[in-house]
Structures are given as structure tokens and as C-alpha cells.
Design a protein around this motif. Structure first.
Motif, PDB file in Angstrom:
ATOM      1  N   ALA A 168       0.873  -1.183   0.000  1.00  0.00           N
ATOM      2  CA  ALA A 168       0.000   0.000   0.000  1.00  0.00           C
ATOM      3  C   ALA A 168       0.909   1.232   0.000  1.00  0.00           C
ATOM      4  O   ALA A 168       2.120   1.103   0.207  1.00  0.00           O
ATOM      5  N   GLN A 175       3.248   7.441   4.838  1.00  0.00           N
ATOM      6  CA  GLN A 175       2.835   8.183   6.041  1.00  0.00           C
ATOM      7  C   GLN A 175       3.954   8.197   7.076  1.00  0.00           C
ATOM      8  O   GLN A 175       4.276   9.236   7.654  1.00  0.00           O
ATOM      9  N   ARG A 202       0.651  -6.504  -4.938  1.00  0.00           N
ATOM     10  CA  ARG A 202       0.062  -7.593  -4.158  1.00  0.00           C
ATOM     11  C   ARG A 202       0.084  -8.867  -4.969  1.00  0.00           C
ATOM     12  O   ARG A 202      -0.078  -8.825  -6.193  1.00  0.00           O
ATOM     13  N   GLN A 213      -2.135   3.618  -5.942  1.00  0.00           N
ATOM     14  CA  GLN A 213      -2.919   4.209  -4.857  1.00  0.00           C
ATOM     15  C   GLN A 213      -2.495   5.653  -4.647  1.00  0.00           C
ATOM     16  O   GLN A 213      -1.428   6.068  -5.076  1.00  0.00           O
ATOM     17  N   PHE A 244      -9.383  -0.425  10.227  1.00  0.00           N
ATOM     18  CA  PHE A 244      -7.998  -0.494   9.740  1.00  0.00           C
ATOM     19  C   PHE A 244      -7.107  -0.432  10.971  1.00  0.00           C
ATOM     20  O   PHE A 244      -7.420   0.307  11.924  1.00  0.00           O
ATOM     21  N   THR A 261      -5.693   3.234  11.858  1.00  0.00           N
ATOM     22  CA  THR A 261      -6.582   4.365  12.154  1.00  0.00           C
ATOM     23  C   THR A 261      -7.626   3.949  13.176  1.00  0.00           C
ATOM     24  O   THR A 261      -8.041   2.789  13.235  1.00  0.00           O
ATOM     25  N   GLY A 315     -10.629   4.129   1.846  1.00  0.00           N
ATOM     26  CA  GLY A 315     -10.578   3.876   3.280  1.00  0.00           C
ATOM     27  C   GLY A 315      -9.942   5.062   3.977  1.00  0.00           C
ATOM     28  O   GLY A 315      -9.123   5.764   3.390  1.00  0.00           O
ATOM     29  N   CYS A 316     -10.351   5.286   5.243  1.00  0.00           N
ATOM     30  CA  CYS A 316      -9.814   6.463   5.930  1.00  0.00           C
ATOM     31  C   CYS A 316      -9.991   6.313   7.444  1.00  0.00           C
ATOM     32  O   CYS A 316     -10.589   5.346   7.923  1.00  0.00           O
ATOM     33  N   GLY A 317      -9.490   7.279   8.172  1.00  0.00           N
ATOM     34  CA  GLY A 317      -9.692   7.255   9.624  1.00  0.00           C
ATOM     35  C   GLY A 317      -8.773   8.244  10.312  1.00  0.00           C
ATOM     36  O   GLY A 317      -7.954   8.899   9.672  1.00  0.00           O
TER      37      GLY A 317
HETATM   38  N1  DAH Z   1      -3.937   0.974   3.092  1.00  0.00           N
HETATM   39  C1  DAH Z   1      -5.310   0.697   2.817  1.00  0.00           C
HETATM   40  C2  DAH Z   1      -5.434  -0.314   1.699  1.00  0.00           C
HETATM   41  O1  DAH Z   1      -4.479  -0.523   0.981  1.00  0.00           O
HETATM   42  C3  DAH Z   1      -6.037   1.925   2.411  1.00  0.00           C
HETATM   43  C4  DAH Z   1      -6.159   2.900   3.537  1.00  0.00           C
HETATM   44  C5  DAH Z   1      -7.233   2.831   4.409  1.00  0.00           C
HETATM   45  C6  DAH Z   1      -5.197   3.867   3.725  1.00  0.00           C
HETATM   46  C7  DAH Z   1      -7.355   3.697   5.451  1.00  0.00           C
HETATM   47  C8  DAH Z   1      -5.323   4.764   4.794  1.00  0.00           C
HETATM   48  C9  DAH Z   1      -6.419   4.669   5.655  1.00  0.00           C
HETATM   49  O2  DAH Z   1      -4.423   5.720   5.013  1.00  0.00           O
HETATM   50  O3  DAH Z   1      -6.509   5.523   6.683  1.00  0.00           O
HETATM   51  O4  DAH Z   1      -6.461  -0.913   1.559  1.00  0.00           O
END
Ligand code: DAH
Length: 339
Positions: free
Chosen positions: A170, A175, A196, A210, A250, A253, A284-286
Motif C-alpha cells: 500500500a 505516512q 500484491r 494508490q 484499519f 486508524t 478507506g480512511c480514519g
Molecule cells: N492501506 C489501505 C489499503 O491498501 C487503504 C487505507 C485505508 C489507507 C485507510 C489509509 C487509511 O491511510 O486511513 O487498503
């Protein structure tokens, strides 16, 4: 002598008339008017003439010379013109032929999406950060709070180079690098390739793209996250789109969510693309997990932040109604020309 001059004149004029090349003209000039030329010889022999004869013959000789010079000059320019006409004819360009078609390339669809995403976030004050595609286990998993037992670490799922070095799964490791190396506050997005160990099919590819996002500052709330991502969705999909935040999990987060937008195909009524739900998941987030902040050396009692990650292929497929991921990698010009 007068007769001799007349003969020279007639002979020379005939030769000039009959000449076909500039070379011949020059030869005739030398033959009659050159230092050892026939007319020159006559002029030289005039010194033997009597005083009375000299001016008379002299006048005739001069006339003959003038006539010859004049004719040589005219013929020369005629021949020069002929030669030029011939050359022009040989080099003729048919301007009625259709011109060669110019083909202008199109921007590759994924680059187009990436550029759009970048512009949207740059407009909101974000910086673009680039990461690395080869990562250690620490950055790809541990620092993101994915423990040793996390299923994403499975050999089946990840391309390992050694036990501890792998292709990133990812863009999230960016980050960690950003938190470690940049001063606060942080407001960045990181686009790039991820890997992957998936079989290729209509929705999977072992390499895809991504865009990661990260904001760290004081007093950052889930409200900021919602505002930014709702704004992004409207800018990317259009003003009419509705955005839904659905609780999710996740490891990096807490709380976490997935963001859905009203189905671009049916506008929310329900269809086969959205499996009759009316909504489609886009990212996706958080809120960044305090443990992730602490591991990166950030005081989680003072700073908070949010993060998000989205698939570039997925967003592009939704926006342009593309039903097979493989189309992006086949380089079929009929597909690429449509963007
Ligand atoms: N890393 C996750 C994926 O590959 C995507 C993701 C979800 C990134 C939530 C984020 C996050 O920074 O907060 O499916």
C-alpha cells in the motif's frame, strides 16, 4: 576586311543561334571575342590599314563586336531561364496531395486521474510526496500497527524479496516516512505503485496505483476528515454525488471508515454495478491511531491527524464506467483513445 568581318558576324550569329548550353555560349565567346579570338585578331590587324580605311573598318568591327556581345548576352539569359524552368519542373511539389495526418496522443487514463487528484488536493493546500516501492517489514507493517500475526503479512499476499524486505502492499508506509522526516504540521498526498500477490482478473492486478493522504496538526477532528473527503468526492465525481461514511476497521486508524459515493451508473437507484445498494465504496480512511503517531515520534496528546487511501484504477473505472481493470495495462489504442 569588311567582308571578313561580315563573315565572322554571320558565322558567329549562327553558332549562337544553334547553341544549347551555357558551356557552348562561353566557348563561342572565347572563339570570337577572347584574347586569341577571330574578331580580336581582325581588330589587331587593323594597324596595317591605311589612315582612311581604319575608321571605316574600325566602325564596322565595333558594330560586329557589339552585335556579338548583345546576342551572346541574350542567348545566355534565355538558356539560364530554360535551365531554371527545367529545374523547377523537376522539383515540382503537388500541393493538391492530401497532407500527412498528424496524430495527437492522449493522456494515459490513470495519469489523467492522478493529475486530477493531485490538482484537487494541491488546491486544498496539500503537498505531493513520493515514497519508495521497496520497503522493510517495519514500514510496510509494524509502524502501521499491523502486528506479526496480521494476515496481510502472509507469504501468499505479498511479494517478499527477503524475509524483511518486500514490495510495498500500500502507499501507507509513506505516512511513516513523512512523519519521521518532515516537520509538523503535515498535509500531504503520496501517489504511487503498490504490489500484491493477486491473480490478474477484471478487478485485480499484482501492480496497481494508490494515493495516500495524511494530515497531522493540532486540533484535527473527524469533522475535518469528513469535510476534506466529501469535497474531494464532489470535485472528482461531480457536485451531485452523495457521500457516505461507513464504519470500518484499519489497524492504523481509529476510528476508521470506508467512504461510499452514490453509484455513478444508476445515480443511487440500484443496479448491477453497485449490487443494488445505490452506493459504491471509493476509499478507506480514519483518524491516525495514537500508537502510529507515537511510533513515528509524534506526541499523540498534542497532535492528531487523519489518513486516507484510495485506488487510482478503481476511481478511474467508476468515473468512466470501465468494467475491466486489465484494459489499463493492455495498451490497446482503441481503449486509450477514448480519454
Ligand atoms: N492501506 C489501505 C489499503 O491498501 C487503504 C487505507 C485505508 C489507507 C485507510 C489509509 C487509511 O491511510 O486511513 O487498503
Amino acid at each position: 576586311m569588311k567582308e571578313q568581318l561580315e563573315n565572322i558576324k554571320i558565322k558567329a550569329l549562327n553558332e549562337i543561334e544553334a547553341s544549347n548550353t551555357l558551356r557552348e555560349i562561353e566557348d563561342i565567346r572565347v572563339k570570337y571575342l577572347g584574347k586569341k579570338g577571330e574578331l580580336t585578331a581582325v581588330l589587331k590587324s587593323m594597324k596595317n590599314l591605311s589612315k582612311e580605311e581604319r575608321p571605316v573598318i574600325g566602325q564596322v568591327a565595333n558594330e560586329v563586336r557589339e552585335v556579338l556581345e548583345e546576342n551572346l548576352k541574350n542567348k545566355k539569359s534565355d538558356l539560364e531561364k530554360l535551365e531554371q524552368d527545367k529545374k523547377l519542373l523537376e522539383e515540382i511539389i503537388d500541393i493538391t496531395l492530401p497532407a500527412k495526418k498528424m496524430t495527437i496522443g492522449k493522456m494515459y487514463p490513470l495519469d489523467k486521474t492522478l493529475e486530477e487528484l493531485s490538482n484537487i488536493f494541491i488546491g486544498m493546500g496539500y503537498e505531493i510526496v513520493s515514497g519508495r516501492e521497496v520497503e522493510t517489514g517495519y514500514y510496510n507493517f509494524d509502524a502501521l500497527n499491523l502486528g506479526k500475526e496480521h494476515p496481510a503479512r502472509d507469504e501468499q499476499d505479498t511479494f517478499y524479496i527477503t524475509n524483511n524486505i518486500m514490495l510495498r502492499t500500500a502507499t501507507s508506509p509513506v505516512q511513516i516516512h513523512t512523519m519521521e522526516s518532515q516537520s509538523l504540521p503535515i498535509r500531504m498526498i503520496a501517489p504511487g505503485k503498490v504490489y500484491r500477490s493477486d491473480e490478474v482478473d477484471a478487478t485485480h492486478s499484482p501492480v496497481f496505483h494508490q494515493v495516500e493522504g495524511l494530515v497531522i496538526d493540532e486540533n484535527i477532528t473527524f469533522g475535518d476528515l469528513k469535510g476534506v473527503l466529501a469535497e474531494f468526492a464532489k470535485k472528482f465525481f461531480g457536485d451531485k454525488v452523495k457521500v457516505k461514511f461507513r464504519p470500518h476497521y484499519f489497524p492504523f486508524t481509529e476510528p476508521s471508515a470506508e467512504v461510499d459515493v452514490t453509484c455513478v451508473m444508476c445515480g443511487g437507484v440500484g443496479c448491477s454495478i453497485c449490487k443494488n445498494e445505490g452506493f459504491i465504496e471509493i476509499l478507506g480512511c480514519g483518524m491516525v491511531h495514537p500508537r502510529v503517531l507515537e511510533m513515528a515520534g509524534i506526541d499523540s496528546t498534542k497532535y492528531q491527524g487523519f489518513a486516507f487511501g484510495m485506488g487510482v484504477e478503481r476511481l478511474t473505472m467508476l468515473k468512466y464506467n470501465i468494467n475491466d481493470l486489465r484494459l489499463f495495462y493492455e495498451n490497446d489504442i482503441r481503449f486509450l483513445e477514448q480519454f
